[in-house]
Design a protein around this motif. Structure first.
Motif, short mmCIF file in Angstrom:
data_model
loop_
_atom_site.label_atom_id
_atom_site.label_comp_id
_atom_site.label_asym_id
_atom_site.label_seq_id
_atom_site.Cartn_x
_atom_site.Cartn_y
_atom_site.Cartn_z
N ARG A 1 -19.46 -5.92 39.37
CA ARG A 1 -18.35 -5.31 40.10
C ARG A 1 -17.01 -5.89 39.64
N ILE A 2 -17.00 -7.20 39.37
CA ILE A 2 -15.76 -7.88 38.98
C ILE A 2 -15.43 -7.66 37.51
N SER A 3 -16.46 -7.72 36.65
CA SER A 3 -16.23 -7.65 35.19
C SER A 3 -17.09 -6.57 34.55
N PRO A 4 -16.98 -5.33 34.99
CA PRO A 4 -17.92 -4.30 34.50
C PRO A 4 -17.86 -4.05 32.99
N ASP A 5 -16.68 -4.19 32.41
CA ASP A 5 -16.51 -3.84 31.00
C ASP A 5 -16.53 -5.04 30.06
N ALA A 6 -16.65 -6.25 30.61
CA ALA A 6 -16.71 -7.45 29.77
C ALA A 6 -18.07 -7.53 29.09
N GLY B 1 -21.62 -4.28 33.34
CA GLY B 1 -22.01 -3.05 34.03
C GLY B 1 -23.31 -2.50 33.49
N GLN B 2 -23.45 -2.49 32.17
CA GLN B 2 -24.69 -1.99 31.55
C GLN B 2 -25.87 -2.91 31.85
N LEU B 3 -25.63 -4.22 31.84
CA LEU B 3 -26.71 -5.16 32.13
C LEU B 3 -27.23 -4.96 33.54
N ASN C 1 -32.03 -21.22 31.24
CA ASN C 1 -31.23 -21.78 32.33
C ASN C 1 -30.15 -22.78 31.94
N ALA C 2 -30.24 -23.36 30.74
CA ALA C 2 -29.28 -24.41 30.40
C ALA C 2 -27.86 -23.85 30.28
N LEU C 3 -27.71 -22.78 29.49
CA LEU C 3 -26.38 -22.19 29.31
C LEU C 3 -26.36 -20.68 29.53
N SER C 4 -27.45 -19.97 29.25
CA SER C 4 -27.43 -18.51 29.35
C SER C 4 -27.08 -18.05 30.76
N ILE C 5 -27.83 -18.52 31.76
CA ILE C 5 -27.59 -18.08 33.13
C ILE C 5 -26.24 -18.59 33.66
N PRO C 6 -25.88 -19.87 33.49
CA PRO C 6 -24.55 -20.31 33.96
C PRO C 6 -23.40 -19.51 33.35
N ILE C 7 -23.47 -19.20 32.06
CA ILE C 7 -22.37 -18.47 31.44
C ILE C 7 -22.32 -17.02 31.92
N LEU C 8 -23.46 -16.40 32.19
CA LEU C 8 -23.44 -15.07 32.78
C LEU C 8 -22.90 -15.12 34.21
N LEU C 9 -23.23 -16.16 34.94
CA LEU C 9 -22.73 -16.30 36.31
C LEU C 9 -21.20 -16.37 36.34
N ILE C 10 -20.60 -17.07 35.39
CA ILE C 10 -19.15 -17.23 35.37
C ILE C 10 -18.45 -16.08 34.65
N GLY C 11 -19.22 -15.21 33.96
CA GLY C 11 -18.61 -14.05 33.32
C GLY C 11 -18.32 -14.18 31.84
N GLY C 12 -18.97 -15.16 31.18
CA GLY C 12 -18.79 -15.33 29.74
C GLY C 12 -19.73 -14.46 28.93
N LYS C 13 -19.91 -14.81 27.66
CA LYS C 13 -20.73 -14.00 26.75
C LYS C 13 -21.88 -14.83 26.21
N VAL C 14 -23.08 -14.23 26.18
CA VAL C 14 -24.28 -14.89 25.67
C VAL C 14 -24.78 -14.13 24.45
N VAL C 15 -24.87 -14.83 23.33
CA VAL C 15 -25.42 -14.26 22.10
C VAL C 15 -26.84 -14.78 21.95
N ILE C 16 -27.81 -13.89 21.82
CA ILE C 16 -29.20 -14.31 21.69
C ILE C 16 -29.69 -14.04 20.27
N ALA C 17 -30.55 -14.94 19.78
CA ALA C 17 -31.08 -14.80 18.43
C ALA C 17 -32.42 -15.50 18.34
N SER C 18 -33.20 -15.12 17.35
CA SER C 18 -34.50 -15.76 17.09
C SER C 18 -34.53 -16.22 15.64
N ASP C 19 -35.63 -16.85 15.25
CA ASP C 19 -35.84 -17.24 13.84
C ASP C 19 -34.68 -18.06 13.32
#
Length: 501
Positions: A13-18, A33-35, A209-227
């Motif tokens: 609701r606060i950051s729909p387009d971020a 918003g998409q998430l 939980n270390a950084l992914s969830i806290p950064i989503l909670l505050i409204g930042g950006k999480v880049v995920i990757a494997s390998d």
């Protein structure tokens, strides 16, 4: 459900387009918003096939947007998310599924051979067009979710390593995960401007939980990757403007020993964070030489995993320190005599706070051993200095008692890692008829460099008491690692347990 527990809806609701999530390899991006829409779509689908509060929903996948889809869908429904370690054997995964009895198992097609499909009630593939049609469909109305959810209701079960026996399912409640996020944001001063790169596997608490969830909670950006590959990781850090990144020491070791490291810059990074295992001091030195902020953290599945904070400027002068307890948790060191350890004394690390897990799934005995009078007994040994900075010295079970003397493998490892020819080292105990236990070490050497056993022992004598010097030193081309990149000392002990003493 209670509004504060469905915080993703509030963030959307606060950051729909971020931008919320970026899949590093593909470059696909999702806004908040998409998430949130994906999670609502999936929750609606799960409700339509009978999933209800308390049901377990398992996921077997490399890092993928599906982790967030299922985590947040479970958060909305009151279901319990169970990420599965895809580095385990088929038999080990089968044990976990039997233990948690999931209603549904979702799987990435590249990993479905690890499942005994005929034993599952329902399963589907998250990299299929069917799954995308579920999560991406356009809806104006969603089924109303009226489930009553309480703070202490389970949200996730994360199974711990299992190196000393069968894996234990640590139950993390809505409160546990929310307070880890809040504590991290406040203590580490995270903001919506922060961007992280998650290479740690998201079946592990460090990845999720270390950084992914806290950064989503505050409204930042999480880049995920494997390998993980060092040059690609550095490219993603700079390409996406990352500011804070958590990697395990093995990954940092690969980066600092790569040719490109001496020339690369990180214009947007404010903190490199190491976790998962004690960090060798040469890694600190490599980052300091480039003027990069580097620090070490401490955590475990059962608590957070975030528990301490140290300013990188202070970490430069207190290498190896994990810092001081964060704002919303308590720490205590319990000495071997049952009294609280004083500065300079070693004791078992105890943790208390709303971020601590609730219990072990189907394992009341292990729960009673770990949670006593509101404190989590971590099994890790630590000490603090006069100013309250804490240092991990090793696992309680790894402490070596040789001839009545207590020896902490980490101290010996830090010493041996300083030798210019040493690439990696693992120090552990071996049984001895006279001394009870003796110190042993397995060493891998840097390319084109050589050193003898006697030379290493002579080097250790310059820095360690004689009883701490390894009695046996073995060389291996590569030291074995666990599924989260930690050195696998259990396999080394088994390999060398019959060595002639």
């Amino acid at each position: 459900m209670r509004w504060e527990l469905d915080w993703l809806s509030n963030r959307a609701r606060i950051s729909p387009d971020a931008t919320a999530i970026v899949e590093g390899e593909a470059g696909t991006r999702w806004t908040y918003g998409q998430l949130n829409t994906r999670a609502l779509n999936l929750a609606t689908y799960l409700m339509s096939i009978g999933v209800k509060k308390g049901d377990r929903i398992a996921l077997l996948s490399p890092n993928h947007i599906g982790y967030f889809d299922f985590f947040f869908a479970c958060m909305k429904l009151g279901a319990i998310f169970v990420p599965l370690n895809w580095r385990l054997s088929k038999a080990e995964i089968s044990f976990i599924l039997t233990d948690c009895t999931p209603t549904i198992v979702a799987v990435h097609s590249t990993l479905k051979e690890l499942l005994v499909i005929e034993k599952l009630n329902q399963y589907f593939e998250i990299d299929s067009t069917e799954y995308e049609s579920i999560t991406e469909r356009k809806q104006t109305d969603f089924h109303e979710i009226t489930t009553e959810i309480k703070d202490n209701d389970p949200l996730a079960i994360i199974y711990t390593g299992g190196t000393t026996g069968k894996p234990k399912g640590a139950v993390l409640s809505h409160q546990s995960i929310l307070w880890n996020g809040l504590n991290t944001i406040v203590s580490w001063s995270l903001s919506e401007k922060d961007v992280t790169l998650t290479y740690l596997p998201m079946f592990h608490t460090g990845g999720l939980n270390a950084l992914s969830i806290p950064i989503l909670l505050i409204g930042g950006k999480v880049v995920i990757a494997s390998d993980f590959e060092p040059s690609k990781a550095v490219e993603l850090i700079n390409q996406e403007g990352c500011t804070v990144v958590l990697l395990v020491p093995t990954m940092y070791h690969m980066i600092v020993n790569s040719e490109f490291f001496k020339d690369v810059t990180f214009p947007t990074m404010h903190t490199f964070l190491s976790g998962g295992a004690p960090c060798p001091l040469p890694i600190y030195q490599a980052f300091e030489k480039k003027g990069l902020a580097f620090k070490e953290g401490y955590g475990l599945t059962e608590a957070g995993p975030n528990n301490f904070f140290i300013n990188p400027n202070i970490a430069r002068f207190r290498r190896g320190s994990i810092g001081k307890p964060m704002i919303f948790n308590e720490i205590k060191l319990m000495g071997f005599d049952g009294e609280e350890a004083q500065p300079g004394e070693v004791g078992e690390l105890l943790i208390r706070g709303k971020h601590v897990f609730e219990y072990y799934w189907n394992n009341p005995q292990a729960t009673e051993e770990a949670l006593i009078d509101g404190w989590l007994y971590t099994g890790d040994l630590a000490k603090k200095d006069e100013e309250g900075f804490h240092y991990i010295v090793g696992r309680k079970k790894e402490m070596i008692i040789s001839g009545g003397e207590n020896i902490y493998p980490l101290e010996v490892e830090h010493c041996m890692n300083q030798h210019p020819a040493v690439n990696e080292v693992a120090v552990f105990s071996l049984p001895h008829p006279k001394w009870g236990e003796i110190v042993a070490a397995v060493v891998s050497l840097k390319s084109n460099l050589k050193v003898t056993v006697d030379e290493l022992k002579t080097y250790c004598k310059q820095h360690l008491g004689s009883y701490k010097i390894p009695k046996h030193i073995m060389f291996e081309n590569e030291i074995p690692k666990t599924h989260v990149g930690k050195i696998d000392k259990n396999s080394l002990q088994k390999k060398y347990e019959n060595i002639v003493v």
